[in-house]
Write an enzyme that holds these catalytic residues in place. Structure first.
Site, PDB file in Angstrom:
ATOM      1  CG  ASN A 133      -1.971  -0.949   0.914  1.00 35.61           C
ATOM      2  OD1 ASN A 133      -2.043  -1.510   0.052  1.00 35.61           O
ATOM      3  ND2 ASN A 133      -2.632  -1.422   2.007  1.00 35.61           N
ATOM      4  CG  HIS A 152       4.408  -1.502  -4.367  1.00 34.32           C
ATOM      5  ND1 HIS A 152       3.259  -2.131  -4.812  1.00 34.32           N
ATOM      6  CD2 HIS A 152       5.378  -2.473  -4.839  1.00 34.32           C
ATOM      7  CE1 HIS A 152       3.464  -3.580  -5.134  1.00 34.32           C
ATOM      8  NE2 HIS A 152       4.707  -3.694  -4.990  1.00 34.32           N
ATOM      9  CB  CYS A 189      14.588  22.185 -13.035  1.00 31.78           C
ATOM     10  SG  CYS A 189      14.293  20.352 -13.180  1.00 31.78           S
ATOM     11  N   GLY A 225      -5.668  -8.794   2.593  1.00 29.42           N
ATOM     12  CA  GLY A 225      -6.138  -7.868   1.513  1.00 29.42           C
ATOM     13  C   GLY A 225      -5.545  -7.601   0.240  1.00 29.42           C
ATOM     14  CB  SER A 227      -5.734  -9.869  -5.994  1.00 32.28           C
ATOM     15  OG  SER A 227      -4.517  -8.868  -6.599  1.00 32.28           O
TER      16      SER A 227
HETATM   17  P1  CNA Z   1      -5.649  -5.859  -5.405  1.00 29.59           P
HETATM   18  O1  CNA Z   1      -5.041  -6.392  -6.650  1.00 29.59           O
HETATM   19  O2  CNA Z   1      -6.768  -4.710  -5.784  1.00 29.59           O
HETATM   20  O3  CNA Z   1      -6.430  -6.820  -4.469  1.00 29.59           O
HETATM   21  C1  CNA Z   1      -7.092  -6.455  -3.553  1.00 29.59           C
HETATM   22  C2  CNA Z   1      -7.655  -7.725  -2.743  1.00 29.59           C
HETATM   23  O4  CNA Z   1      -8.226  -7.330  -1.587  1.00 29.59           O
HETATM   24  C3  CNA Z   1      -8.908  -8.429  -3.708  1.00 29.59           C
HETATM   25  O5  CNA Z   1      -8.382  -9.928  -3.501  1.00 29.59           O
HETATM   26  C4  CNA Z   1      -9.936  -8.213  -2.966  1.00 29.59           C
HETATM   27  O6  CNA Z   1     -11.051  -8.900  -3.157  1.00 29.59           O
HETATM   28  C5  CNA Z   1      -9.522  -7.973  -1.528  1.00 29.59           C
HETATM   29  N1  CNA Z   1     -10.380  -7.011  -0.867  1.00 29.59           N
HETATM   30  C6  CNA Z   1     -10.911  -5.861  -0.953  1.00 29.59           C
HETATM   31  N2  CNA Z   1     -11.279  -5.142  -0.030  1.00 29.59           N
HETATM   32  C7  CNA Z   1     -11.571  -6.188   0.931  1.00 29.59           C
HETATM   33  C8  CNA Z   1     -11.612  -6.152   2.382  1.00 29.59           C
HETATM   34  N3  CNA Z   1     -12.548  -5.013   3.019  1.00 29.59           N
HETATM   35  N4  CNA Z   1     -11.683  -7.248   3.114  1.00 29.59           N
HETATM   36  C9  CNA Z   1     -10.890  -8.399   2.361  1.00 29.59           C
HETATM   37  N5  CNA Z   1     -10.502  -8.403   1.273  1.00 29.59           N
HETATM   38  C10 CNA Z   1     -10.629  -7.309   0.632  1.00 29.59           C
HETATM   39  O7  CNA Z   1      -4.669  -4.973  -4.768  1.00 29.59           O
HETATM   40  P2  CNA Z   1      -3.297  -5.656  -4.211  1.00 29.59           P
HETATM   41  O8  CNA Z   1      -2.773  -4.999  -3.090  1.00 29.59           O
HETATM   42  O9  CNA Z   1      -3.124  -6.966  -4.212  1.00 29.59           O
HETATM   43  O10 CNA Z   1      -2.266  -5.192  -5.270  1.00 29.59           O
HETATM   44  C11 CNA Z   1      -1.199  -4.302  -5.397  1.00 29.59           C
HETATM   45  C12 CNA Z   1      -1.270  -2.934  -5.733  1.00 29.59           C
HETATM   46  C13 CNA Z   1      -2.709  -2.116  -5.584  1.00 29.59           C
HETATM   47  C14 CNA Z   1      -0.123  -2.165  -4.993  1.00 29.59           C
HETATM   48  O11 CNA Z   1       0.724  -1.927  -6.304  1.00 29.59           O
HETATM   49  C15 CNA Z   1      -0.753  -0.909  -4.675  1.00 29.59           C
HETATM   50  O12 CNA Z   1       0.071   0.187  -4.452  1.00 29.59           O
HETATM   51  C16 CNA Z   1      -1.905  -0.750  -5.191  1.00 29.59           C
HETATM   52  N6  CNA Z   1      -3.026  -0.106  -4.586  1.00 29.59           N
HETATM   53  C17 CNA Z   1      -2.623   0.545  -3.302  1.00 29.59           C
HETATM   54  C18 CNA Z   1      -3.835   1.228  -2.720  1.00 29.59           C
HETATM   55  C19 CNA Z   1      -3.555   1.604  -1.344  1.00 29.59           C
HETATM   56  O13 CNA Z   1      -2.302   2.034  -0.916  1.00 29.59           O
HETATM   57  N7  CNA Z   1      -4.626   1.659  -0.434  1.00 29.59           N
HETATM   58  C20 CNA Z   1      -4.902   1.346  -3.033  1.00 29.59           C
HETATM   59  C21 CNA Z   1      -5.150   0.910  -4.442  1.00 29.59           C
HETATM   60  C22 CNA Z   1      -4.236   0.094  -5.045  1.00 29.59           C
END
Ligand code: CNA
Length: 297
Positions: A133, A152, A189, A225, A227
């Protein structure tokens, strides 16, 4: 270098030499995990993703209401992940900043799941939290820089891509409120300023690699949280000892019923905050969790 993985999730990237995955069970009974957390020598490593922050109001990438679908419909972009690509950012930073603006301008608050991380930290049970995150909520809740590994990056600072001048969060916030994107304020710059987050195609911070060896010291891995689609983050879990049990708290099984390695897999298929509440109830930690939460809400 952070890479997009294909939409088809290729678990073979994660499992190395482990090949007997079929028999690894998904156990709904959490008693073993609770006993382990209660034991004196527990050492926990957490891996977290955007799903731990959705209840704070920050969309994740891949859920139905996530950023990818928002971008697809808002900007009519079939490949929404392009917005987070470093080369694309250098060519056209406006779209990135449309999305990034909310991370810079909105004051988000830690969720119960962040408070659980802080509770583990207070109890000296958390070796490291590897987070994908960029919202800074893990540090806002009080995890120290030593423990919290922001794989990240973050929005707390930024840099000019031409002259490397550093920009504070406050400077970026002031700039982005009046502009489509941020450029360097040095007269000769005027380069493009990028918040210190890692875009697809960029290297991960050095601190990530300096801390990977800690993962093999854990006797419990907790994944929340995510994927588990983004490389190389999804491969770091491979540094765990192969007998280390791992608990996944997620509203879907990111592994689609598969296993990461031969350690016992526990899946708590719930919204993260619900899963955390359940675990804290079983551990009799509810009041301590609520105490941390009340400092922010
Ligand atoms: P993703 O690929 O969007 O996966 C999120 C996962 O969490 C999925 O499996 C969802 O089903 C699950 N999910 C969503 N909400 C909930 C919840 N409340 N309870 C349980 N499960 C939940 O995101 P990842 O983090 O796996 O992918 C990595 C990316 C997302 C990174 O490069 C981050 O920088 C990027 N990202 C970060 C943020 C943040 O900082 N909050 C927001 C959006 C994207």
């Amino acid at each position: 270098m952070a890479e997009r993985s294909n939409d088809v999730y290729d678990v073979s990237n994660l499992i190395g030499e482990i090949n007997n995955l079929e028999g690894t069970s998904v156990a709904p009974d959490l008693n073993d995990i609770i006993e382990l957390i209660r034991s004196e020598d527990v050492k926990i490593i957490t891996f977290t993703g955007a799903g731990i922050s959705t209840s704070a109001g920050i969309p994740d990438f891949r859920s139905e209401n996530g950023l990818y679908n928002i971008i697809k419909s808002k900007f009519d972009m079939p490949n929404p992940e392009l917005i987070f690509d470093f080369d694309y950012f250098k060519k056209d930073p406006k779209l990135f900043y449309c999305i990034a603006k909310q991370f810079i301008e909105v004051e988000y608050l830690p969720t119960k799941t962040h408070c659980f991380l802080k509770l583990l930290h207070n109890k000296k049970l958390l070796l490291r939290n590897f987070t994908q995150n960029v919202d800074g909520l893990d540090s806002k809740v009080g995890l120290s820089n030593k423990v919290n590994i922001e794989c990240h990056g973050h929005f707390k600072t930024g840099h000019c891509l031409s002259c490397s001048k550093k920009y504070s969060y406050e400077e970026m916030k002031a700039e982005i409120s009046n502009h489509d994107y941020i450029t360097c304020n040095i007269e000769n710059c005027r380069g493009l300023v990028k918040p210190d987050i890692v875009l697809f195609g960029e290297s991960l911070p050095k601190t990530v690699f300096e801390n990977l060896s800690k993962i093999s010291e854990a006797n419990l891995i907790i994944i929340m949280g995510s994927s588990l689609r983004v490389m190389p983050f999804n491969q770091f879990i491979n540094f765990a000892k192969k007998e280390t049990p791992y608990l996944i708290i997620n509203n879907e099984d990111p592994l689609g019923g598969m296993a990461l390695y031969s350690g016992k897999k526990y899946l708590l298929q719930l919204p993260c905050d619900e899963g955390i509440k359940k675990i804290c109830e079983l551990l009799n930690w509810t009041s301590e969790l609520e105490e941390i939460y009340s400092q922010f809400h």
